[in-house]
Design an enzyme around this catalytic site. Structure first.
Site, PDB file in Angstrom:
ATOM      1  N   ARG A  21       0.823  -1.350  -0.221  1.00 30.01           N
ATOM      2  CA  ARG A  21       0.024   0.003  -0.061  1.00 30.01           C
ATOM      3  C   ARG A  21       0.817   1.220  -0.066  1.00 30.01           C
ATOM      4  O   ARG A  21       1.387   1.733   0.777  1.00 30.01           O
ATOM      5  CB  ARG A  21      -0.949  -0.015   1.237  1.00 30.01           C
ATOM      6  CG  ARG A  21      -1.859  -1.024   1.386  1.00 30.01           C
ATOM      7  CD  ARG A  21      -2.920  -0.753   2.351  1.00 30.01           C
ATOM      8  NE  ARG A  21      -4.165  -1.485   2.636  1.00 30.01           N
ATOM      9  CZ  ARG A  21      -4.276  -2.636   2.974  1.00 30.01           C
ATOM     10  NH1 ARG A  21      -3.471  -3.462   3.601  1.00 30.01           N
ATOM     11  NH2 ARG A  21      -5.412  -3.178   2.913  1.00 30.01           N
TER      12      ARG A  21
ATOM     13  N   ARG B  89       1.010  -1.349  -5.299  1.00 28.74           N
ATOM     14  CA  ARG B  89      -0.184  -0.902  -5.820  1.00 28.74           C
ATOM     15  C   ARG B  89      -0.066   0.690  -5.851  1.00 28.74           C
ATOM     16  O   ARG B  89       0.659   1.298  -4.999  1.00 28.74           O
ATOM     17  CB  ARG B  89      -1.270  -1.165  -4.875  1.00 28.74           C
ATOM     18  CG  ARG B  89      -2.601  -0.266  -5.195  1.00 28.74           C
ATOM     19  CD  ARG B  89      -3.739  -0.914  -4.128  1.00 28.74           C
ATOM     20  NE  ARG B  89      -3.708  -0.251  -2.836  1.00 28.74           N
ATOM     21  CZ  ARG B  89      -4.429  -0.332  -1.655  1.00 28.74           C
ATOM     22  NH1 ARG B  89      -5.564  -1.456  -1.964  1.00 28.74           N
ATOM     23  NH2 ARG B  89      -4.260   0.198  -0.782  1.00 28.74           N
TER      24      ARG B  89
ATOM     25  N   ARG C 125     -17.466   0.338   5.543  1.00 31.60           N
ATOM     26  CA  ARG C 125     -16.542  -0.596   6.095  1.00 31.60           C
ATOM     27  C   ARG C 125     -16.306   0.164   7.759  1.00 31.60           C
ATOM     28  O   ARG C 125     -15.268  -0.606   8.346  1.00 31.60           O
ATOM     29  CB  ARG C 125     -15.468  -0.816   5.582  1.00 31.60           C
ATOM     30  CG  ARG C 125     -14.534   0.399   5.120  1.00 31.60           C
ATOM     31  CD  ARG C 125     -13.537  -0.155   3.837  1.00 31.60           C
ATOM     32  NE  ARG C 125     -12.217  -0.297   4.294  1.00 31.60           N
ATOM     33  CZ  ARG C 125     -11.091  -0.619   3.542  1.00 31.60           C
ATOM     34  NH1 ARG C 125     -11.352  -0.585   2.324  1.00 31.60           N
ATOM     35  NH2 ARG C 125      -9.929  -0.637   3.928  1.00 31.60           N
TER      36      ARG C 125
ATOM     37  N   GLU D 212     -12.537  -4.683  -6.616  1.00 32.14           N
ATOM     38  CA  GLU D 212     -13.097  -4.044  -5.262  1.00 32.14           C
ATOM     39  C   GLU D 212     -14.338  -3.281  -5.768  1.00 32.14           C
ATOM     40  O   GLU D 212     -14.942  -3.152  -4.843  1.00 32.14           O
ATOM     41  CB  GLU D 212     -12.137  -3.489  -4.449  1.00 32.14           C
ATOM     42  CG  GLU D 212     -11.165  -2.176  -5.071  1.00 32.14           C
ATOM     43  CD  GLU D 212     -10.420  -1.584  -4.432  1.00 32.14           C
ATOM     44  OE1 GLU D 212     -10.203  -1.934  -3.231  1.00 32.14           O
ATOM     45  OE2 GLU D 212      -9.343  -1.033  -4.849  1.00 32.14           O
TER      46      GLU D 212
ATOM     47  N   ASN E 227     -12.197  -5.948   1.164  1.00 32.00           N
ATOM     48  CA  ASN E 227     -12.491  -4.716   2.134  1.00 32.00           C
ATOM     49  C   ASN E 227     -13.397  -4.058   1.333  1.00 32.00           C
ATOM     50  O   ASN E 227     -14.444  -3.565   2.120  1.00 32.00           O
ATOM     51  CB  ASN E 227     -11.192  -4.077   2.473  1.00 32.00           C
ATOM     52  CG  ASN E 227     -10.129  -5.066   3.141  1.00 32.00           C
ATOM     53  OD1 ASN E 227     -10.628  -6.069   3.459  1.00 32.00           O
ATOM     54  ND2 ASN E 227      -9.040  -4.628   3.376  1.00 32.00           N
ATOM     55  N   ASP E 228     -13.081  -3.491   0.303  1.00 30.40           N
ATOM     56  CA  ASP E 228     -13.860  -2.492  -0.389  1.00 30.40           C
ATOM     57  C   ASP E 228     -15.174  -3.280  -1.284  1.00 30.40           C
ATOM     58  O   ASP E 228     -16.432  -2.924  -1.136  1.00 30.40           O
ATOM     59  CB  ASP E 228     -13.132  -1.737  -1.483  1.00 30.40           C
ATOM     60  CG  ASP E 228     -12.513  -0.331  -0.774  1.00 30.40           C
ATOM     61  OD1 ASP E 228     -13.235   0.101   0.074  1.00 30.40           O
ATOM     62  OD2 ASP E 228     -11.444  -0.123  -1.048  1.00 30.40           O
TER      63      ASP E 228
HETATM   64  C1  PEP Z   1      -9.524  -3.812   0.016  1.00 28.68           C
HETATM   65  O1  PEP Z   1     -10.141  -2.997  -0.485  1.00 28.68           O
HETATM   66  O2  PEP Z   1      -9.640  -4.923   0.038  1.00 28.68           O
HETATM   67  C2  PEP Z   1      -8.053  -3.452   0.000  1.00 28.68           C
HETATM   68  C3  PEP Z   1      -7.111  -4.379   0.108  1.00 28.68           C
HETATM   69  O3  PEP Z   1      -7.711  -2.343  -0.053  1.00 28.68           O
HETATM   70  P1  PEP Z   1      -7.770  -1.271   0.990  1.00 28.68           P
HETATM   71  O4  PEP Z   1      -8.120  -1.870   2.219  1.00 28.68           O
HETATM   72  O5  PEP Z   1      -6.202  -0.753   0.977  1.00 28.68           O
HETATM   73  O6  PEP Z   1      -8.703  -0.338   0.521  1.00 28.68           O
HETATM   74 MG    MG Z   2      -9.524  -1.169  -1.220  1.00 25.84          MG
END
Ligand code: PEP
Ligand code: MG
Length: 566
Positions: free
Chosen positions: A297, A332, A465, A431, A454-455
């Site tokens: 990240r 990324r 979230r 995502e 996550n997104d």
């Molecule tokens: C996600 O969205 O799953 C992800 C890995 O990115 P971040 O948590 O940095 O938004």
């Molecule tokens: Mg994400």
């Protein structure tokens, strides 16, 4: 007496210690008419003097602990706090309006900040937030507010706060901060992700914790169960000491798996990689036996400072990771916005930041920033097995636009005779639900996908979230999510691509059989979770996993799936 709170088990481990409460500053004051104008001006001089001393000591500490670059911001603030124009504007306001110094500072700072915001030059626009920051420091000193700095911590503490912003967690000294507990935050908030990277136990989303706790209170943080216990009795202390020992033993058992392959009993191998935020996280990664970096990240490189990192600085960071990791490193591109801010880019305040101006949307809108990052990544690709990944792509057009810019950058580097890996793989995160639906088309123009659950969960189920009130709706077990994941894996494979996952689901061992069974190729997670997942994989056959996945895909509620998998 014991008092127990429940929250989210954000980062594993059990710790007992003394609390340090990180308070938020209340800068409210009353505007008053004053007669003793000289007295107010004197108070201004004193507050400026104290602010200078604060900034100087912060600058020195940061320089020693974090390096010269990170300390630059304090030098810039020192110049602002002494700015003759700012000071004379404040003094004028005291004199002409006969108001107290607090009100004069506030008004003057607001005027200056607005003036900077309206300038054409983007760099100058970015200074507005520094002026506000300096203004707040002067106000704090006028109001006699003592701020707790994360850098000044000398004893071992457990941090308790409403929330820790990413720039707070970036400053945490692992040797001093034993654990943290926050009122806000979920398992996928950045506070939680950082805690896992740092291997610090953490419990987030603990309602009303601050009302009961003060600095020096003794507490237990149980990051395995998501529990916080205030003022534990002797019995409780003993009970948790025992639990902590058990956990320690379990870690020692797991570490035996460090060198063995992540493969099923019948020899189906997958790749287990780690997510990192900075090169500092590599210590944990190497310790846990990750086979590569599935998600770097890069936004943390851009945070906690007052201007963009230069190409050179980025190159050094990417190169360091590429060199130290014996395996693929997926870098990324910038994923700022959402809950991650950059003061100097002056991002707009938005009603729905996670649906707003963020990630690849900013990169495509600011090709200058994007290109500089791509140049740095490409140049670092000579030093390891680097791959590029775009965040938050929502359409084929966006993917093409990003790829076009990448091609331009490659051409520039060729012209300049600068080396890079011509065969470097380029992939994207899945995502956004729209991309899961068109994964077949996207797969034709990428080398790999990495699923960002996550997104993906928040966008698919319309569940923020970060919001604790609706965290029960944020469901990794939702059948729609699992069907999306299957769809993406199939689409990638049909195009001959590999498919990975870097969202937190990849590290949830309850879902390991499902992910294995649908054929996920790479699992990337907080490094502290790798060995648990590896153990799970090694304890089953691929056929068993496939059968489980088949069953799960027939189910229609999250509860049914969760009960079955647990
Ligand atoms: C996600 O969205 O799953 C992800 C890995 O990115 P971040 O948590 O940095 O938004
Ligand atoms: Mg994400």
């Amino acid at each position: 007496m014991n008092k127990k709170f429940n929250g989210v088990a954000a980062s594993p481990g059990i710790v007992t210690g003394k609390v340090l409460v990180l308070t938020e500053d209340d800068l409210t004051y009353e505007t008053k008419k004053v007669e003793d104008l000289e007295g107010e001006k004197e108070r201004l001089q004193e507050a400026i003097q104290t602010s200078k001393e604060d900034l100087n000591s912060l600058k020195e500490k940061v320089k020693v602990e974090m390096g010269e670059d990170k300390a630059e911001i304090f030098q810039a603030h020192l110049m602002l706090v002494e700015d003759p124009e700012l000071i004379s504007t404040i003094q004028d306001k005291i004199e002409t309006k006969k108001i107290n110094v607090e009100a004069a500072v506030d008004e003057a700072v607001k005027e200056f900040a607005t003036m900077f915001e309206n300038m054409d030059d983007e760099y100058m626009q970015g200074r507005a937030s520094d002026i506000r920051d300096v203004g707040n420091r002067i106000l704090k000193n006028l109001l006699g507010i003592d701020t707790t700095s994360l850098l000044g911590i000398e004893d071992e503490v457990i941090l308790v706060a409403r929330d820790l912003i990413p720039s707070d967690t970036a400053q945490i000294d692992k040797d001093k901060v034993l654990a943290f507990a926050t009122e806000q935050g979920s398992r996928t908030s950045h506070t939680a992700i950082m805690a896992r990277s740092l291997e610090i136990p953490a419990v987030t989303g603990v309602n009303d914790l601050l009302a009961d706790v003060e600095s020096e209170t003794e507490i237990i943080v149980d990051g395995l169960e998501g529990e916080v216990i205030l003022n534990p009795t002797k019995e409780k202390l003993m009970e948790y000491e025992e639990k902590a020992k058990e956990y320690q033993n379990r870690r020692e058992e797991l570490i035996q798996l460090k060198e063995v392959a992540a493969e099923t009993k019948d020899g189906h191998a997958v790749e287990l990689a780690a997510n990192i935020g900075t090169p500092k996280d590599l210590t944990g990664v190497l310790k846990q036996g990750a086979e590569g970096i599935g998600l770097y990240r890069t936004e943390f490189l851009y945070m906690d400072r007052d201007s963009l990192p230069s190409e050179e600085e980025q190159f050094e960071a990417y190169k360091e990771v590429a060199e130290k990791v014996d395996g693929p490193v997926i870098i990324r591109t910038l994923d700022i916005g959402g809950d991650k801010e950059l003061s100097y880019l002056d991002l707009p305040e938005e009603m729905n930041p996670f649906l707003g101006y963020r990630a690849i949307r900013i990169s495509l809108d600011r090709p200058d920033v994007f290109k500089e990052q791509l140049r740095a990544i490409l140049r670092a690709s000579v030093y390891g097995e680097v791959k590029i990944m775009y965040p938050m792509i929502s359409s084929l057009e966006e993917l093409r636009a990003a790829n076009n810019i990448l091609e331009e950058v490659k051409e520039e580097l060729r012209q300049e005779n600068k080396e890079f890996d011509e065969d470097l793989e380029v992939g994207m995160m899945i995502e956004v639900p729209a991309t899961a639906m068109i994964a077949d088309a996207l797969a034709q123009e990428t080398d790999f996908f990495s699923i960002g659950t996550n997104d993906l969960i928040q966008y698919t189920t319309a569940t923020d979230r970060m919001n604790n009130n609706i965290s029960h709706l944020y469901q990794p077990f939702h059948p729609a999510i699992l069907k999306f994941i299957k769809r993406v894996v199939d689409a990638g494979h049909a195009a001959g691509n590999w498919v990975g996952m870097c969202g937190e689901v990849a590290g949830d061992k309850r879902l390991t059989p499902f992910l294995l069974g649908i054929g996920l190729d790479e699992f990337s997670m907080s490094s502290i979770l790798i060995l648990e997942v590896k153990e799970r994989i090694r304890n089953m056959t691929l056929t068993e996993a496939e059968n489980i996945a088949q069953k799960v895909l027939q189910m229609s509620t999250a509860k049914e799936i969760k009960d079955y998998l647990e």
